[in-house]
Scaffold this motif. Structure first.
Motif, PDB file in Angstrom:
ATOM      1  N   PHE A  38       3.433   0.885   3.128  1.00 11.11           N
ATOM      2  CA  PHE A  38       4.493  -0.222   2.454  1.00 11.11           C
ATOM      3  C   PHE A  38       5.302  -0.700   3.788  1.00 11.11           C
ATOM      4  CE2 PHE A  38       6.792   3.900   3.371  1.00 11.11           C
ATOM      5  CZ  PHE A  38       7.880   3.495   3.691  1.00 11.11           C
ATOM      6  N   THR A  39       6.022  -1.890   3.403  1.00 15.80           N
ATOM      7  CA  THR A  39       6.610  -2.814   4.372  1.00 15.80           C
ATOM      8  C   THR A  39       8.046  -3.044   4.103  1.00 15.80           C
ATOM      9  OG1 THR A  39       6.546  -4.540   5.934  1.00 15.80           O
ATOM     10  CG2 THR A  39       5.940  -5.054   3.747  1.00 15.80           C
ATOM     11  N   THR A  40       9.076  -2.682   5.061  1.00  7.57           N
ATOM     12  CA  THR A  40      10.325  -3.064   4.814  1.00  7.57           C
ATOM     13  C   THR A  40      10.684  -4.645   5.018  1.00  7.57           C
ATOM     14  OG1 THR A  40      11.127  -2.248   6.976  1.00  7.57           O
ATOM     15  CG2 THR A  40      11.239  -0.872   5.027  1.00  7.57           C
ATOM     16  N   ASP A  41       9.601  -5.289   5.501  1.00 10.96           N
ATOM     17  CA  ASP A  41       9.730  -6.737   5.779  1.00 10.96           C
ATOM     18  C   ASP A  41       9.888  -7.358   4.339  1.00 10.96           C
ATOM     19  OD1 ASP A  41       9.444  -6.208   8.286  1.00 10.96           O
ATOM     20  OD2 ASP A  41       7.379  -6.798   8.239  1.00 10.96           O
ATOM     21  N   LEU A  42       9.388  -6.657   3.364  1.00  9.28           N
ATOM     22  CA  LEU A  42       9.700  -7.225   2.033  1.00  9.28           C
ATOM     23  C   LEU A  42      10.340  -6.335   1.112  1.00  9.28           C
ATOM     24  CD1 LEU A  42       5.999  -8.538   1.738  1.00  9.28           C
ATOM     25  CD2 LEU A  42       7.918  -9.954   2.091  1.00  9.28           C
ATOM     26  N   PHE A  92      -5.837  -0.869  -3.737  1.00 11.55           N
ATOM     27  CA  PHE A  92      -5.078  -1.891  -4.030  1.00 11.55           C
ATOM     28  C   PHE A  92      -4.564  -2.621  -2.641  1.00 11.55           C
ATOM     29  CE2 PHE A  92      -4.824   0.868  -7.713  1.00 11.55           C
ATOM     30  CZ  PHE A  92      -5.130  -0.006  -8.935  1.00 11.55           C
ATOM     31  N   ASP A  93      -4.758  -3.876  -2.553  1.00 11.30           N
ATOM     32  CA  ASP A  93      -4.448  -4.399  -1.240  1.00 11.30           C
ATOM     33  C   ASP A  93      -3.609  -5.773  -1.698  1.00 11.30           C
ATOM     34  OD1 ASP A  93      -6.279  -3.122   1.101  1.00 11.30           O
ATOM     35  OD2 ASP A  93      -7.232  -3.091  -0.813  1.00 11.30           O
ATOM     36  N   LEU A  94      -2.622  -5.866  -1.017  1.00 14.54           N
ATOM     37  CA  LEU A  94      -1.770  -7.243  -0.970  1.00 14.54           C
ATOM     38  C   LEU A  94      -2.781  -8.199  -0.518  1.00 14.54           C
ATOM     39  CD1 LEU A  94       0.906  -8.955  -1.674  1.00 14.54           C
ATOM     40  CD2 LEU A  94       1.602  -7.981   0.631  1.00 14.54           C
ATOM     41  N   MET A  95      -2.960  -9.308  -1.343  1.00 16.63           N
ATOM     42  CA  MET A  95      -3.789 -10.399  -0.720  1.00 16.63           C
ATOM     43  C   MET A  95      -2.978 -11.766  -0.456  1.00 16.63           C
ATOM     44  SD  MET A  95      -6.497  -8.788  -1.107  1.00 16.63           S
ATOM     45  CE  MET A  95      -7.882 -10.201  -0.609  1.00 16.63           C
ATOM     46  N   VAL A 128       1.855  -2.577   0.474  1.00 19.57           N
ATOM     47  CA  VAL A 128       1.004  -3.534   1.026  1.00 19.57           C
ATOM     48  C   VAL A 128      -0.535  -2.905   0.654  1.00 19.57           C
ATOM     49  CG1 VAL A 128       0.028  -4.745   2.918  1.00 19.57           C
ATOM     50  CG2 VAL A 128       2.390  -4.589   2.770  1.00 19.57           C
ATOM     51  N   LYS A 129      -0.644  -1.602   0.586  1.00 15.52           N
ATOM     52  CA  LYS A 129      -2.141  -1.273   0.207  1.00 15.52           C
ATOM     53  C   LYS A 129      -1.626   0.326  -0.202  1.00 15.52           C
ATOM     54  CE  LYS A 129      -6.279   0.181   2.554  1.00 15.52           C
ATOM     55  NZ  LYS A 129      -7.368  -0.985   1.962  1.00 15.52           N
ATOM     56  N   LYS A 154      -0.012  -1.939  11.758  1.00 21.12           N
ATOM     57  CA  LYS A 154       0.146  -3.243  11.063  1.00 21.12           C
ATOM     58  C   LYS A 154      -1.061  -3.601  10.205  1.00 21.12           C
ATOM     59  CE  LYS A 154       1.345  -7.441  13.097  1.00 21.12           C
ATOM     60  NZ  LYS A 154       2.964  -7.698  13.231  1.00 21.12           N
ATOM     61  N   ILE A 155      -0.800  -4.212   8.893  1.00 22.26           N
ATOM     62  CA  ILE A 155      -1.824  -4.569   8.197  1.00 22.26           C
ATOM     63  C   ILE A 155      -1.270  -6.013   7.879  1.00 22.26           C
ATOM     64  CG2 ILE A 155      -2.745  -4.726   5.656  1.00 22.26           C
ATOM     65  CD1 ILE A 155      -1.791  -1.643   5.388  1.00 22.26           C
ATOM     66  N   GLY A 156      -2.200  -6.937   8.409  1.00 21.11           N
ATOM     67  CA  GLY A 156      -1.969  -8.411   8.441  1.00 21.11           C
ATOM     68  C   GLY A 156      -0.787  -8.718   9.312  1.00 21.11           C
TER      69      GLY A 156
END
Length: 170
Positions: free
Chosen positions: A40-44, A72-75, A61-62, A18-20
């Motif tokens: 990566f997330t399949t939520d988005l 690189f991180d999704l902020m 996401v990262k 889990k990231i965030g």
């Protein structure tokens, strides 16, 4: 500008965490001479990510290289009205990637030829990708123009070497 002609071949792992607020899954690739790990997330459900990274079954996401030099991180995730087009950043010329790389190499070998192209003089040219720009203003007094040019070229080459950690090594 150029369109990337090298596909990114991901190896998707079963590893998750889990990231965030997002459940993410691990993927790895070799690209541009570096080994990259992405989460990566399949939520988005967007097959996109930072820089040139994309093509996974969800939003990255990262993503970071194995040496820890790039990360690189999704902020934040939010909708925007319009995505900026390349012409908003000035005139662009579409070239092949190999030609772009060749021009980068020529710049590193002889930056002054780029500073004087097109009659623009020293104070007007900026090389976008390298973070190098010609100094503004003379301030040289009665100095020999050839000596000034040589010193400026040495400074630009030194700065380029000091600040050179390209994201793509090949």
């Amino acid at each position: 500008m150029y369109e990337e002609d090298r596909p990114i071949n991901w190896k998707i792992s079963s590893e998750t965490m889990k990231i965030g607020e997002y459940k993410v899954q691990k993927a790895e690739t070799d690209f541009g001479g570096r080994k990259w790990t992405a989460w990566f997330t399949t939520d988005l459900p967007y097959q996109d990510g930072s820089y040139k990274f994309g093509g996974l079954p969800g939003l990255i996401v990262k993503v970071e290289d194995d040496k820890g030099e790039y990360s690189f991180d999704l902020m934040k995730n939010y909708k925007i009205a319009d995505f900026p087009s390349m012409n908003q950043f000035g005139n662009t010329i579409k070239v092949k990637r190999a030609d772009f790389v060749k021009q980068q190499k020529k710049f590193m070998e002889d930056p002054m030829s780029f500073m004087t192209q097109g009659g623009g003089g020293f104070g007007q040219t900026r090389i976008m990708g390298g973070g190098i720009s010609a100094p503004r203003g003379g301030g040289g007094g009665n100095q020999n123009p050839a000596d000034m040019r040589k010193r400026m070229e040495e400074r630009i080459k030194d700065e380029a070497k000091r600040n050179s950690n390209p994201i793509e090594l090949q």
